[in-house]
Structure formats: structure tokens, C-alpha cells
Write a protein that holds these residues in place. Structure first.
Motif, short mmCIF file in Angstrom:
data_model
loop_
_atom_site.label_atom_id
_atom_site.label_comp_id
_atom_site.label_asym_id
_atom_site.label_seq_id
_atom_site.Cartn_x
_atom_site.Cartn_y
_atom_site.Cartn_z
N LYS A 62 44.19 46.91 23.48
CA LYS A 62 44.86 47.50 24.64
C LYS A 62 45.06 46.51 25.79
O LYS A 62 46.02 46.64 26.54
CB LYS A 62 44.02 48.68 25.16
CG LYS A 62 43.67 49.73 24.11
CD LYS A 62 44.91 50.42 23.58
CE LYS A 62 44.54 51.47 22.53
NZ LYS A 62 45.76 52.10 21.96
N VAL A 63 44.16 45.56 25.93
CA VAL A 63 44.15 44.68 27.10
C VAL A 63 45.24 43.62 26.97
O VAL A 63 45.35 42.94 25.95
CB VAL A 63 42.77 44.01 27.25
CG1 VAL A 63 42.79 43.02 28.39
CG2 VAL A 63 41.71 45.07 27.49
N LEU A 64 46.03 43.46 28.02
CA LEU A 64 47.06 42.42 28.04
C LEU A 64 46.52 41.09 28.56
O LEU A 64 46.91 40.02 28.10
CB LEU A 64 48.25 42.86 28.90
CG LEU A 64 48.95 44.17 28.47
CD1 LEU A 64 50.12 44.48 29.41
CD2 LEU A 64 49.42 44.09 27.03
N GLY A 65 45.64 41.17 29.53
CA GLY A 65 45.06 39.96 30.09
C GLY A 65 43.94 40.33 31.04
O GLY A 65 43.77 41.50 31.40
N GLN A 66 43.16 39.35 31.44
CA GLN A 66 42.09 39.60 32.39
C GLN A 66 41.62 38.28 32.99
O GLN A 66 41.82 37.21 32.39
CB GLN A 66 40.90 40.32 31.76
CG GLN A 66 40.08 39.47 30.78
CD GLN A 66 38.94 40.23 30.15
OE1 GLN A 66 39.16 41.18 29.43
NE2 GLN A 66 37.72 39.79 30.43
N TYR A 67 41.03 38.37 34.17
CA TYR A 67 40.37 37.22 34.75
C TYR A 67 38.89 37.37 34.45
O TYR A 67 38.24 38.30 34.95
CB TYR A 67 40.63 37.14 36.26
CG TYR A 67 40.03 35.90 36.87
CD1 TYR A 67 40.54 34.65 36.55
CD2 TYR A 67 38.94 35.97 37.73
CE1 TYR A 67 39.99 33.50 37.09
CE2 TYR A 67 38.39 34.83 38.28
CZ TYR A 67 38.92 33.59 37.95
OH TYR A 67 38.35 32.45 38.47
N GLU A 68 38.38 36.48 33.63
CA GLU A 68 36.98 36.56 33.21
C GLU A 68 36.10 35.96 34.31
O GLU A 68 36.10 34.76 34.54
CB GLU A 68 36.77 35.81 31.91
CG GLU A 68 37.57 36.36 30.73
CD GLU A 68 37.41 35.48 29.51
OE1 GLU A 68 36.25 35.30 29.07
OE2 GLU A 68 38.42 34.97 29.01
N LEU A 69 35.34 36.81 34.95
CA LEU A 69 34.49 36.38 36.05
C LEU A 69 33.22 35.69 35.59
O LEU A 69 32.73 34.76 36.23
CB LEU A 69 34.11 37.59 36.90
CG LEU A 69 35.05 38.02 38.01
CD1 LEU A 69 34.47 39.23 38.72
CD2 LEU A 69 35.28 36.89 38.99
N PHE A 70 32.67 36.15 34.48
CA PHE A 70 31.32 35.73 34.10
C PHE A 70 31.40 34.94 32.80
O PHE A 70 31.63 35.50 31.72
CB PHE A 70 30.42 36.95 33.97
CG PHE A 70 30.45 37.82 35.20
CD1 PHE A 70 29.97 37.34 36.41
CD2 PHE A 70 31.01 39.09 35.16
CE1 PHE A 70 30.02 38.12 37.55
CE2 PHE A 70 31.05 39.88 36.29
CZ PHE A 70 30.55 39.39 37.50
#
Length: 359
Positions: free
Chosen positions: A122-130
Motif C-alpha cells: 500500500k505504501v508509496l513512499g516514506q521518510y524513514e526517521l529511525f
């Protein structure tokens, strides 16, 4: 409490394959997404007036298994210090430890992997914080990740221009990167809130049984078409207050991303109106199983965060301008509360136009 290797293996085994794409088309999509992430970064910087304090570079392009592995790494970064802080006595003798012992870390790993396998499609993109520390022991600030098969699959389903859609997605995700690279204290603040939320979990046996009953009711309610979800089923009143603080930050971040992508869009994404219309329609016409899963996992709450946060940003910028809005990134004290997200004028009066104190 969690077998991380089992979580990864389960997720990778259960995740559905991506769309069928010719090798040349797949390479072109990856190359274009890397290029457009840089293009989007420039548009975001110019529009918001924010400046990253470190070089960003192109986005990292992953497939669905790659997204699962990255998120398990992120969970470990957040959760393992919390488990150590909770202490061995609490884990071994408290209800949480008893539950983990009964179910087993491998079962917990399977459960986490199954959830990630669903979300990975489902996820198109994300900013991985950790992120895990590098070989020198330094913790990276974060990493922008785009899930290429999901982006390609979505643009096909929506029947929209691929380049326009990819740039539109990049605008949202690059806004998240800007938020955290231009505001160095924000990552630590979010991590502290999450760890406080996790450490606040302290239930006796009767509390645990009551929470499990509420979780069962949440599942039944979601199947019937209600608004029950698993995120709130296990919350104590203290956790609800902490969750409001987390929700306020995430609403701001997600709403800011949505606001920027749509505000910049008309100038650089010719078909942005069609993309937004098709994308919204797709959200509203999920199949019954997707609807239930989205609700149980709190994804519908995330959609509400987008809407409330975007409304907050729109109203503040319309009233005081972008430069004054950017005071929101000054410190944890200038972040909006959940009440201010829903009533932006209260944030403006508190932060932008504080009352003059007279003697």
C-alpha cells in the motif's frame, strides 16, 4: 519479545508480488524516481522557504521486500532501547512479560511480519526517521524511500500520466524530508514521544483482560462497518493523552506534505487535478477486506490526519503567510496541540500573535 528475523522472513514470504514490468521499464521507473526526487526537493525548498541543514541526495528506491526490511530495522531502533529501559524484572514478571512468554517472540515476529506484508503493498513512499547506526556508530538523520512497484501499480490503476504522478508523490515525500532535515530537533522529539507512549504501558492482569476484550470488540465493530480500531483498544487514559501529542505532530507533518504537494502541483504537475481526484476516489472505494484492515490498523485515522493537518496549514498560511507559519518549526513548544490543529486561530494567537502582557 519480538524475533526480528522471523518478522522479516514472514513479511517477505507473505507479501504479494508487484506488477509485471519489463526490465527496461523497471529501470526507467527507478531512474526517473531518483531524478524526480531531486526535482521535487528544489520545488519544496523554494515554496516553503525552508533549508535543509545537510545534503539530501536522491531518494532510495526499494521493492516491497526492501520496504519490509527497512521498517523492521526502524522498529528495532525505536523498540529495543525501550525494552532495555523497561528492565528484565518487569518483562519477566509483569503481565506484558507473561504474555510475551506465553505467545513467544516468534509468534510476535510472525504477527509483525504479517502486518508489514499487508502494508508493503500500500505504501508509496516514506521518510524513514529511525535507522540503524552506521559502522562508525553515528545515527543517520533519516532516509527518503520510494516503493517503485507500488507507485507503478497505482499510476496504472488510476490511468494517470506516470511522470506527473511520480513527481506528485515525490513532492509529498520530499516535504517530509525537508521537515526533519531543516528542523534538527524534530526527530528526537518524535522519538521521545513514541518511547514515552511505549513505556506508559503498565497493566495488571484485569487491565490486560479488559484491553483484550476491547480489542475483540474493535475487530467486530470494524467488520460491522463501525469505527473501531486496534490502536485505541489498548490505550489507557494516560496513553490517550500521549497519543494526542503524537497525533498532533503527525497531523502537522502529513498535512504540511499534502498542502505543499497540491500547492506546488499546478505549476509543475500539469495533470495534478486529475491525479488528486482519481487518488481520492480510489481511497473512498476500497474493497471490504481493505476497508476492515485499514480501519483496524489505524490507516483511516492517518487519512484523517492528512485532512485535519492540511486544513490547519491552509488556514494558517492564508491568514499569516508562509514565513509566519514556519514558526511552527522553531521548537517543541511552537508545535500545535491537537486542539490547535482543529482550531488554527488558537495556534496563531499563541505563537504568531501572543498577547502582550501588561502590568
Amino acid at each position: 519479545m519480538i524475533d526480528w528475523d522471523v518478522a522479516v522472513n514472514t513479511g517477505v514470504r507473505l507479501v504479494r508480488p508487484g506488477p509485471q514490468v519489463d526490465l527496461s521499464d523497471a529501470r526507467q521507473a527507478v531512474a526517473q524516481l531518483r531524478e524526480l526526487s531531486g526535482v521535487a526537493a528544489g520545488h519544496v525548498r523554494d515554496f516553503t522557504g525552508m533549508n535543509p541543514l545537510e545534503p539530501s541526495g536522491p531518494a532510495v528506491i526499494v521493492d516491497r521486500p526492501g520496504w519490509i526490511r527497512a521498517n523492521v530495522d526502524g522498529f528495532r531502533v525505536v523498540l529495543e532501547p525501550v525494552l532495555q529501559q523497561m528492565g528484565a524484572d518487569r518483562l519477566n514478571s509483569g503481565p506484558a512479560g507473561n504474555l510475551a512468554g506465553a505467545v513467544g517472540s516468534r509468534i510476535t515476529g510472525v504477527q509483525l511480519g504479517a502486518v508489514l506484508a499487508y502494508l508493503a503493498g500500500k505504501v508509496l513512499g516514506q521518510y524513514e526517521l529511525f535507522l540503524p547506526p552506521d559502522p562508525d556508530g553515528h545515527s543517520p538523520t533519516g532516509r527518503l524511500t520510494l516503493v517503485a512497484p507500488n507507485i507503478v501499480n497505482t499510476e496504472r490503476e488510476l490511468d494517470v500520466d506516470p511522470r506527473d504522478f511520480r513527481l506528485w508523490v515525490c513532492l509529498h515525500e520530499e516535504t517530509h524530508r525537508m521537515q526533519f532535515t531543516a528542523t534538527p530537533w524534530l526527530r528526537g522529539h518524535v522519538q521521545q514521544l513514541m518511547q514515552e507512549l511505549l513505556l506508559s504501558t503498565e497493566m495488571d492482569a484485569s487491565d490486560l483482560i479488559d484491553r483484550l476484550r476491547q480489542a475483540g470488540e474493535a475487530v467486530a465493530d470494524a467488520v460491522r462497518g463501525g469505527d473501531g480500531n486496534l490502536l485505541t483498544a489498548f490505550q489507557t487514559p494516560e496513553q490517550s493523552a500521549l497519543m494526542d501529542r503524537v497525533t498532533a505532530v503527525m497531523s502537522l507533518a502529513e498535512g504540511h506534505g499534502d498542502y505543499v504537494m497540491d500547492a506546488v502541483g499546478p505549476d509543475v504537475v500539469p495533470s495534478v487535478e486529475r491525479i488528486r481526484s482519481c487518488f481520492q476516489k480510489r481511497r473512498e472505494t476500497a474493497n471490504p477486506l481493505d476497508r476492515i484492515m485499514r480501519q483496524l490498523l489505524g490507516m483511516d485515522l492517518k487519512m484523517k490526519q492528512y485532512e485535519e493537518g492540511a486544513s490547519f496549514v491552509r488556514q494558517v498560511v492564508a491568514q499569516v503567510g508562509m514565513a509566519e507559519f514556519n514558526k511552527v518549526w522553531t521548537s517543541p513548544e511552537t508545535l500545535p496541540t491537537i486542539e490547535e490543529i482543529r482550531q488554527p486561530s488558537r495556534w496563531i494567537e499563541r505563537v504568531v500573535r501572543p498577547a502582550v502582557i501588561t502590568e
